[in-house]
Write a protein that holds these residues in place. Structure first.
Motif, PDB file in Angstrom:
ATOM      1  N   ALA A 173       0.936  -0.672   0.398  1.00  0.00           N
ATOM      2  CA  ALA A 173      -0.113   0.432   0.559  1.00  0.00           C
ATOM      3  C   ALA A 173       1.013   1.727  -0.292  1.00  0.00           C
ATOM      4  CB  ALA A 173      -1.308   0.018   1.302  1.00  0.00           C
ATOM      5  N   ARG A 174       1.723   1.076   0.796  1.00  0.00           N
ATOM      6  CA  ARG A 174       2.941   2.619   1.388  1.00  0.00           C
ATOM      7  C   ARG A 174       3.593   2.733  -0.384  1.00  0.00           C
ATOM      8  NH1 ARG A 174       1.711   4.053   5.846  1.00  0.00           N
ATOM      9  NH2 ARG A 174       1.838   3.126   7.724  1.00  0.00           N
ATOM     10  N   VAL A 175       4.075   1.286  -1.132  1.00  0.00           N
ATOM     11  CA  VAL A 175       5.155   2.258  -1.715  1.00  0.00           C
ATOM     12  C   VAL A 175       4.173   2.007  -3.598  1.00  0.00           C
ATOM     13  CG1 VAL A 175       6.356   0.214  -3.655  1.00  0.00           C
ATOM     14  CG2 VAL A 175       6.860  -0.193  -1.239  1.00  0.00           C
ATOM     15  N   PHE A 176       2.439   1.795  -3.243  1.00  0.00           N
ATOM     16  CA  PHE A 176       1.845   1.925  -4.723  1.00  0.00           C
ATOM     17  C   PHE A 176       1.013   2.937  -4.353  1.00  0.00           C
ATOM     18  CE2 PHE A 176       4.145  -2.115  -5.792  1.00  0.00           C
ATOM     19  CZ  PHE A 176       3.709  -1.962  -7.056  1.00  0.00           C
ATOM     20  N   GLU A 177       1.408   3.771  -2.682  1.00  0.00           N
ATOM     21  CA  GLU A 177       0.335   4.223  -2.677  1.00  0.00           C
ATOM     22  C   GLU A 177      -1.135   4.593  -2.882  1.00  0.00           C
ATOM     23  OE1 GLU A 177       1.862   8.094  -4.438  1.00  0.00           O
ATOM     24  OE2 GLU A 177       3.855   7.793  -2.928  1.00  0.00           O
ATOM     25  N   VAL A 178      -1.807   3.619  -2.559  1.00  0.00           N
ATOM     26  CA  VAL A 178      -2.841   3.117  -2.193  1.00  0.00           C
ATOM     27  C   VAL A 178      -3.430   2.596  -1.347  1.00  0.00           C
ATOM     28  CG1 VAL A 178      -2.761   2.400  -4.959  1.00  0.00           C
ATOM     29  CG2 VAL A 178      -2.343   0.874  -3.270  1.00  0.00           C
ATOM     30  N   PRO A 179      -5.292   2.887  -1.489  1.00  0.00           N
ATOM     31  CA  PRO A 179      -5.193   3.216   0.078  1.00  0.00           C
ATOM     32  C   PRO A 179      -6.032   1.641   1.173  1.00  0.00           C
ATOM     33  CG  PRO A 179      -7.452   4.148  -2.000  1.00  0.00           C
ATOM     34  CD  PRO A 179      -5.989   3.702  -1.757  1.00  0.00           C
ATOM     35  N   VAL A 180      -6.423   1.388   0.206  1.00  0.00           N
ATOM     36  CA  VAL A 180      -6.526  -0.155   0.166  1.00  0.00           C
ATOM     37  C   VAL A 180      -5.018  -0.931  -0.142  1.00  0.00           C
ATOM     38  CG1 VAL A 180      -7.979  -1.843   1.684  1.00  0.00           C
ATOM     39  CG2 VAL A 180      -8.623   0.726   1.527  1.00  0.00           C
ATOM     40  N   VAL A 181      -4.973  -2.707   1.109  1.00  0.00           N
ATOM     41  CA  VAL A 181      -4.209  -3.218   0.196  1.00  0.00           C
ATOM     42  C   VAL A 181      -4.559  -4.997   0.816  1.00  0.00           C
ATOM     43  CG1 VAL A 181      -2.040  -5.017  -0.492  1.00  0.00           C
ATOM     44  CG2 VAL A 181      -2.994  -2.436  -0.781  1.00  0.00           C
ATOM     45  N   SER A 182      -5.520  -5.961   0.241  1.00  0.00           N
ATOM     46  CA  SER A 182      -5.488  -7.320   1.102  1.00  0.00           C
ATOM     47  C   SER A 182      -4.992  -8.472   0.547  1.00  0.00           C
ATOM     48  CB  SER A 182      -7.079  -7.616   0.626  1.00  0.00           C
ATOM     49  OG  SER A 182      -7.571  -6.758   1.172  1.00  0.00           O
ATOM     50  N   VAL A 183      -4.502  -9.059   1.496  1.00  0.00           N
ATOM     51  CA  VAL A 183      -3.691 -10.987   0.612  1.00  0.00           C
ATOM     52  C   VAL A 183      -4.763 -11.826   1.023  1.00  0.00           C
ATOM     53  CG1 VAL A 183      -1.771 -12.111   0.950  1.00  0.00           C
ATOM     54  CG2 VAL A 183      -0.864 -10.184   1.697  1.00  0.00           C
ATOM     55  N   VAL A 184      -4.919 -12.115  -0.014  1.00  0.00           N
ATOM     56  CA  VAL A 184      -6.174 -13.023  -0.288  1.00  0.00           C
ATOM     57  C   VAL A 184      -5.014 -14.438  -0.592  1.00  0.00           C
ATOM     58  CG1 VAL A 184      -8.658 -13.283  -0.894  1.00  0.00           C
ATOM     59  CG2 VAL A 184      -8.035 -11.533  -0.623  1.00  0.00           C
ATOM     60  N   ARG A 185      -6.193 -15.555  -0.219  1.00  0.00           N
ATOM     61  CA  ARG A 185      -5.358 -16.734  -0.940  1.00  0.00           C
ATOM     62  C   ARG A 185      -6.546 -17.231  -1.247  1.00  0.00           C
ATOM     63  NH1 ARG A 185      -3.481 -20.118   4.209  1.00  0.00           N
ATOM     64  NH2 ARG A 185      -6.162 -19.991   4.939  1.00  0.00           N
ATOM     65  N   GLY A 232      -6.673  -6.399  -9.362  1.00  0.00           N
ATOM     66  CA  GLY A 232      -5.632  -7.852  -8.463  1.00  0.00           C
ATOM     67  C   GLY A 232      -5.233  -7.977  -9.382  1.00  0.00           C
ATOM     68  N   CYS A 233      -3.566  -8.818  -8.614  1.00  0.00           N
ATOM     69  CA  CYS A 233      -2.192  -9.151  -9.380  1.00  0.00           C
ATOM     70  C   CYS A 233      -2.308 -10.657  -8.089  1.00  0.00           C
ATOM     71  CB  CYS A 233      -1.280  -7.866  -8.406  1.00  0.00           C
ATOM     72  SG  CYS A 233       0.591  -9.120  -8.425  1.00  0.00           S
ATOM     73  N   PRO A 234      -2.047 -11.310  -9.086  1.00  0.00           N
ATOM     74  CA  PRO A 234      -1.983 -12.961  -9.016  1.00  0.00           C
ATOM     75  C   PRO A 234      -0.549 -13.461  -8.153  1.00  0.00           C
ATOM     76  CG  PRO A 234      -1.789 -12.790 -11.209  1.00  0.00           C
ATOM     77  CD  PRO A 234      -1.838 -11.259 -10.636  1.00  0.00           C
ATOM     78  N   VAL A 235      -0.570 -14.129  -6.876  1.00  0.00           N
ATOM     79  CA  VAL A 235       0.333 -14.684  -5.902  1.00  0.00           C
ATOM     80  C   VAL A 235       0.535 -15.849  -6.945  1.00  0.00           C
ATOM     81  CG1 VAL A 235       1.436 -15.154  -4.043  1.00  0.00           C
ATOM     82  CG2 VAL A 235      -0.353 -12.695  -4.470  1.00  0.00           C
ATOM     83  N   VAL A 236       1.364 -15.942  -7.085  1.00  0.00           N
ATOM     84  CA  VAL A 236       2.490 -17.151  -7.462  1.00  0.00           C
ATOM     85  C   VAL A 236       3.520 -18.077  -6.680  1.00  0.00           C
ATOM     86  CG1 VAL A 236       2.928 -19.298  -9.453  1.00  0.00           C
ATOM     87  CG2 VAL A 236       1.821 -16.331  -9.806  1.00  0.00           C
ATOM     88  N   VAL A 237       3.016 -19.110  -6.312  1.00  0.00           N
ATOM     89  CA  VAL A 237       4.011 -20.313  -5.723  1.00  0.00           C
ATOM     90  C   VAL A 237       4.435 -21.113  -5.984  1.00  0.00           C
ATOM     91  CG1 VAL A 237       4.335 -20.638  -2.749  1.00  0.00           C
ATOM     92  CG2 VAL A 237       2.886 -18.805  -2.881  1.00  0.00           C
ATOM     93  N   ASP A 238       5.568 -21.328  -6.036  1.00  0.00           N
ATOM     94  CA  ASP A 238       6.009 -22.702  -6.868  1.00  0.00           C
ATOM     95  C   ASP A 238       4.954 -22.962  -7.974  1.00  0.00           C
ATOM     96  OD1 ASP A 238       7.668 -23.509  -4.702  1.00  0.00           O
ATOM     97  OD2 ASP A 238       6.211 -24.429  -3.822  1.00  0.00           O
ATOM     98  N   GLY A 239       5.248 -22.336  -8.796  1.00  0.00           N
ATOM     99  CA  GLY A 239       4.171 -21.851 -10.495  1.00  0.00           C
ATOM    100  C   GLY A 239       2.772 -22.194 -10.426  1.00  0.00           C
ATOM    101  N   GLN A 240       2.042 -22.304  -9.161  1.00  0.00           N
ATOM    102  CA  GLN A 240       1.000 -22.301  -8.828  1.00  0.00           C
ATOM    103  C   GLN A 240       0.302 -21.429  -8.794  1.00  0.00           C
ATOM    104  OE1 GLN A 240      -1.048 -25.481  -9.790  1.00  0.00           O
ATOM    105  NE2 GLN A 240       1.271 -26.269 -10.919  1.00  0.00           N
ATOM    106  N   LEU A 241      -1.050 -21.155  -8.805  1.00  0.00           N
ATOM    107  CA  LEU A 241      -1.623 -19.753  -8.359  1.00  0.00           C
ATOM    108  C   LEU A 241      -1.490 -19.760  -7.035  1.00  0.00           C
ATOM    109  CD1 LEU A 241      -3.128 -17.023  -8.886  1.00  0.00           C
ATOM    110  CD2 LEU A 241      -5.285 -18.487  -9.646  1.00  0.00           C
ATOM    111  N   TRP A 242      -1.540 -18.929  -6.067  1.00  0.00           N
ATOM    112  CA  TRP A 242      -2.067 -19.496  -4.732  1.00  0.00           C
ATOM    113  C   TRP A 242      -2.467 -18.668  -4.157  1.00  0.00           C
ATOM    114  CZ3 TRP A 242      -1.360 -15.820  -0.379  1.00  0.00           C
ATOM    115  CH2 TRP A 242      -1.387 -16.533   0.715  1.00  0.00           C
ATOM    116  N   GLY A 243      -2.965 -17.126  -4.666  1.00  0.00           N
ATOM    117  CA  GLY A 243      -3.854 -16.129  -4.376  1.00  0.00           C
ATOM    118  C   GLY A 243      -3.388 -14.655  -4.686  1.00  0.00           C
ATOM    119  N   VAL A 244      -4.365 -13.559  -4.335  1.00  0.00           N
ATOM    120  CA  VAL A 244      -4.298 -12.701  -5.370  1.00  0.00           C
ATOM    121  C   VAL A 244      -4.333 -11.442  -4.062  1.00  0.00           C
ATOM    122  CG1 VAL A 244      -6.868 -12.520  -4.681  1.00  0.00           C
ATOM    123  CG2 VAL A 244      -5.415 -11.285  -6.119  1.00  0.00           C
ATOM    124  N   MET A 245      -3.422 -10.030  -5.041  1.00  0.00           N
ATOM    125  CA  MET A 245      -2.854  -9.025  -3.749  1.00  0.00           C
ATOM    126  C   MET A 245      -4.427  -8.032  -4.687  1.00  0.00           C
ATOM    127  SD  MET A 245       0.072  -7.481  -2.486  1.00  0.00           S
ATOM    128  CE  MET A 245       0.459  -9.206  -1.472  1.00  0.00           C
TER     129      MET A 245
END
Length: 197
Positions: free
Chosen positions: A101-113, A184-197
């Motif tokens: 949130a601070r780097v991209f200067e946006v008001p809300v960020v969630s980490v979702v699995r 929404g930006c995908p979060v990929v872990v070990d080549g698999q879609l894990w979640g979204v931010m």
């Protein structure tokens, strides 16, 4: 010119302008300036007074890329320090949400699995302007949302206007908080879609 200065920088900018009007030259003063497209750029100013004309002359240089690189490096350092300290994952997700949130200067960020049962679990949320609910809320992926779009295509997804988008995320989360748009930006872990931010 103050209407073009980011609200968070106006007080500092007014102080610097008063010093310049008082006869001092400002070197390497940095603030955020509004662009025609609605975004902000970081500008480094050198301003010199011209007392006999009751004006000041300034030259600005765009330092947005340098500022972003410094912010990103500082954020990565804070996250790496926390991870190295063997903090609980929940704390790590909260720090990641805050730093993004601070780097991209946006008001809300969630980490979702994404879960195997087709739901999505909110692991952490950071907001600059409102209190956030405790994490570990679960969301259905029915209807249209950036959560559902990223899950469907595994790519970055964007909704510019949530006002009429159907589904539980829009009904229970987005509109009640006054959020009008989302990415929404995908979060990929070990080549698999894990979640979204």
């Amino acid at each position: 010119f103050m209407e073009f200065v980011h609200p968070g920088d106006r007080e500092r900018t007014e102080e610097a302008a008063r010093r310049v009007i008082g006869g001092a030259t400002a070197f390497s003063f940095v603030n955020r300036i509004l662009c025609k497209d609605g975004s902000y750029k970081w500008i480094e100013w050198t301003a010199t007074p011209v007392p006999e004309e009751a004006v000041m002359w300034g030259v600005g240089r765009d330092v947005t890329a340098e500022h972003r690189n410094e912010s990103e490096q500082a954020a990565l350092h804070r996250v790496a320090t926390l991870a190295a300290g063997a903090e609980q994952p929940q704390n790590l997700f909260a720090v990641v949400a805050e730093e993004v949130a601070r780097v991209f200067e946006v008001p809300v960020v969630s980490v979702v699995r994404y879960e195997k049962d087709g739901l999505a679990t909110e692991l952490a949320t950071f907001s600059t302007d409102r209190p956030v609910s405790p994490a570990l809320r679960r969301w259905s992926l029915d209807g249209t949302s950036v959560l559902q779009l990223v899950r469907s295509n595994g790519e970055i997804a964007r909704i510019d206007d949530y006002s009429a988008v159907p589904g539980s995320v829009g009904d229970r989360l987005v509109r009640p908080l006054g959020i009008r748009a989302g990415i929404g930006c995908p979060v990929v872990v070990d080549g698999q879609l894990w979640g979204v931010m």
